[in-house]
Design an enzyme around this catalytic site. Structure first.
Site, PDB file in Angstrom:
ATOM      1  N   TYR A  50     -52.442  -8.418 -67.519  1.00  0.00           N
ATOM      2  CA  TYR A  50     -51.404  -7.800 -68.338  1.00  0.00           C
ATOM      3  C   TYR A  50     -50.559  -6.894 -67.467  1.00  0.00           C
ATOM      4  CZ  TYR A  50     -50.713  -8.665 -73.214  1.00  0.00           C
ATOM      5  OH  TYR A  50     -50.289  -9.227 -74.395  1.00  0.00           O
ATOM      6  N   GLU A  52     -47.245  -5.296 -68.580  1.00  0.00           N
ATOM      7  CA  GLU A  52     -46.034  -4.838 -69.278  1.00  0.00           C
ATOM      8  C   GLU A  52     -45.297  -3.805 -68.438  1.00  0.00           C
ATOM      9  OE1 GLU A  52     -47.082  -3.539 -73.194  1.00  0.00           O
ATOM     10  OE2 GLU A  52     -47.152  -5.572 -73.976  1.00  0.00           O
ATOM     11  N   ASP A 196     -24.413 -19.252 -68.177  1.00  0.00           N
ATOM     12  CA  ASP A 196     -25.739 -19.830 -68.424  1.00  0.00           C
ATOM     13  C   ASP A 196     -25.839 -21.073 -67.540  1.00  0.00           C
ATOM     14  OD1 ASP A 196     -27.958 -21.182 -69.289  1.00  0.00           O
ATOM     15  OD2 ASP A 196     -27.538 -20.955 -71.426  1.00  0.00           O
ATOM     16  N   THR A 221     -32.726 -21.241 -66.652  1.00  0.00           N
ATOM     17  CA  THR A 221     -34.105 -21.705 -66.637  1.00  0.00           C
ATOM     18  C   THR A 221     -34.485 -21.929 -65.173  1.00  0.00           C
ATOM     19  OG1 THR A 221     -33.388 -23.996 -66.769  1.00  0.00           O
ATOM     20  CG2 THR A 221     -33.925 -22.939 -68.856  1.00  0.00           C
ATOM     21  N   LYS A 224     -35.331 -26.843 -64.451  1.00  0.00           N
ATOM     22  CA  LYS A 224     -34.452 -28.016 -64.513  1.00  0.00           C
ATOM     23  C   LYS A 224     -34.116 -28.449 -63.082  1.00  0.00           C
ATOM     24  CE  LYS A 224     -33.123 -26.808 -69.192  1.00  0.00           C
ATOM     25  NZ  LYS A 224     -32.071 -26.418 -70.157  1.00  0.00           N
ATOM     26  N   ARG A 230     -41.840 -23.975 -65.780  1.00  0.00           N
ATOM     27  CA  ARG A 230     -41.112 -23.813 -67.030  1.00  0.00           C
ATOM     28  C   ARG A 230     -40.942 -22.316 -67.285  1.00  0.00           C
ATOM     29  NH1 ARG A 230     -39.487 -27.231 -70.646  1.00  0.00           N
ATOM     30  NH2 ARG A 230     -40.219 -28.795 -69.175  1.00  0.00           N
TER      31      ARG A 230
HETATM   32  C1  LIG Z   1     -32.107 -25.745 -71.321  1.00  0.00           C
HETATM   33  C2  LIG Z   1     -31.077 -24.747 -71.660  1.00  0.00           C
HETATM   34  C3  LIG Z   1     -31.406 -23.542 -72.289  1.00  0.00           C
HETATM   35  C4  LIG Z   1     -32.756 -23.261 -72.913  1.00  0.00           C
HETATM   36  O1  LIG Z   1     -33.857 -23.319 -72.148  1.00  0.00           O
HETATM   37  P1  LIG Z   1     -35.307 -23.390 -72.837  1.00  0.00           P
HETATM   38  O2  LIG Z   1     -36.204 -23.044 -71.686  1.00  0.00           O
HETATM   39  O3  LIG Z   1     -35.467 -24.765 -73.355  1.00  0.00           O
HETATM   40  O4  LIG Z   1     -35.371 -22.350 -73.912  1.00  0.00           O
HETATM   41  C5  LIG Z   1     -30.406 -22.602 -72.475  1.00  0.00           C
HETATM   42  N1  LIG Z   1     -29.152 -22.844 -72.065  1.00  0.00           N
HETATM   43  C6  LIG Z   1     -28.799 -23.998 -71.482  1.00  0.00           C
HETATM   44  C7  LIG Z   1     -27.381 -24.184 -71.049  1.00  0.00           C
HETATM   45  C8  LIG Z   1     -29.743 -24.985 -71.259  1.00  0.00           C
HETATM   46  O5  LIG Z   1     -29.360 -26.136 -70.722  1.00  0.00           O
END
Ligand SMILES: *Cc1c(COP(=O)(O)O)cnc(C)c1O
Length: 408
Positions: A50, A52, A196, A221, A224, A230
């Site tokens: 933990y 935090e 994003d 993320t 990807k 993840r």
């Molecule tokens: C995949 C994605 C997310 C969300 O990611 P998760 O880990 O599935 O919650 C947010 N924004 C964009 C542009 C994405 O492609």
């Protein structure tokens, strides 16, 4: 006791999934194969701790090594993306976006993102998501003629709507985003610029896509194109560090997943190696070849081309829906996802489009000539979705191809 001894049922299913991942073509644009090192870190004893708070400011004792690991992840993230601050605690891309919203907006504030059917993410203002329920979401769209972003139109919309925050960065947009144009629009209307980069983080880290470092806040993320565990992170200039950190913890999360943060550190190390540049460049080369081959076979590309890892197909010329194409391809061992196309006349459950990405197959070592093979298999199945014999034969061709490019 090992997993096999403790729970043979779960163990058996994980083994089946492993075989399945090995034997099928993973063309889902948001998926990849994480390295063994990344998975070892994810499965490590750091799951027991933990922590935090933040390094050297924890609410629990016993974090001497955890702090070192999280600091390493932070330093590497900053170096990799050339930013002043990194928060590596968000559990997922959606969690990162929740925190980014709360760092800059009050509930009810207006923000602007790309329309969902045009390639935006659920967290960019969908009415069924927190972003659309708790905030006043407005949207911009791609141009009807070019299916590309029209920066003059976005600027007009921003002046009209006066949002407090504008999001750029998408889930299904095949072209390069002009981050500088977004910076100018945000400055003109006094909006926070949020990038994003969930889909394209690996391309950016590998130098195959422009940097969004001028944004006020960057969410991404790590699983990807970046090929890590993840999870997610939030990046940005040093001046926004405090509000971002507070929005993640205690704002929207509790204890961080230090095992995943450990794996993020490993992922960033891998992405800093010279080979990763080659990987990122090859992802884009592969997508371009795949796109060209599909066009040559009579399919239509949304926006006419790709400049990323992602190809968005309009299936209308072949008279098949996204749903049916996805199902037929799955039976043939080719894993893709249906996707709406801009101005789609079909529902998000059916769709007229198919989204294909090259990050995972490129990790396996596949190059241009394999992309040609893959395109030809896709086209045959899409043209004959009910031909069981063809699908069976394609599946064995897919397995052969996968055998030549082993993973794990
Ligand atoms: C995949 C994605 C997310 C969300 O990611 P998760 O880990 O599935 O919650 C947010 N924004 C964009 C542009 C994405 O492609």
């Amino acid at each position: 006791m090992s997993l096999k001894e403790t729970d043979s049922l779960v163990y058996g299913l994980v083994e089946k999934e492993l075989e399945y991942q090995k034997k099928t073509l993973r063309l889902i644009a948001s998926e990849n194969y994480a390295s063994k090192a990344v998975m070892e870190a994810t499965g490590s004893i750091l799951t027991n701790k933990y922590a935090e708070g933040y390094p050297n400011k924890r609410y629990y004792a016993g974090n001497r090594y955890v702090d070192e690991i999280e600091l390493l992840a932070i330093e590497r993230a900053k170096k990799l993306f050339k930013v002043g601050h990194a928060n590596v605690q968000p559990h997922s891309g959606s969690s990162a976006n929740i925190a980014a919203f709360f760092a800059f907006l009050e509930v009810g504030d207006k923000f602007m993102g790309l329309d969902l059917p045009h390639g935006g993410h659920l967290t960019h203002g969908s009415s069924v998501n927190f972003s659309g329920k708790w905030f006043n979401a407005t949207s911009y769209s791609v141009s009807k003629e070019t299916e590309a972003l029209d920066y003059d139109e976005i600027r007009k919309k921003a002046i009209e709507e006066k949002p407090k925050l504008i999001i750029c960065g998408y889930t299904a947009y095949p072209l390069i985003i002009d981050f500088k144009a977004f910076r100018e629009i945000c400055d003109e209307v006094g909006a926070v610029m949020m990038a994003d980069i969930s889909h394209i983080a690996g391309l950016i880290a590998g130098g195959a896509y422009p940097s969004p470092a001028m944004a006020d806040v960057i969410t991404t993320t790590t699983h990807k194109t970046l090929r890590g565990p993840r999870g997610a992170m939030i990046l940005g200039p040093e001046e926004n560090a405090k509000r971002i950190d507070k929005a993640v913890f205690p704002g929207t999360q509790g204890g961080p997943l230090e095992n995943v943060i450990c794996a993020k550190a490993v992922c960033f190390h891998e992405a800093m190696q010279p080979e990763f540049k080659g990987y990122a460049a090859q992802i884009v080369k592969n997508a371009k070849v795949l796109a060209d081959e599909l066009v040559a076979s009579g399919l239509r590309l949304v926006a006419g081309k790709t400049e990323t890892h992602l190809v968005l197909l309009d299936l209308t010329p072949k008279g098949i829906t996204g749903k049916d194409a996805q199902m037929a391809l799955e039976e043939a061992g080719i894993i893709t996802n249906r996707n709406t196309i801009p101005f789609d006349t079909r529902s998000p459950f059916i769709t007229s489009g198919l989204r294909i990405g090259t990050a995972a197959t490129t990790t396996r070592g596949m190059k241009e000539s394999e992309m040609k093979e893959i395109a030809s298999m896709i086209v045959k199945v899409i043209e004959n979705p009910n031909d069981s014999e063809l699908k069976l034969k394609t599946r064995s061709n897919v397995e052969e191809l996968c055998k030549r490019f082993q993973v794990y």
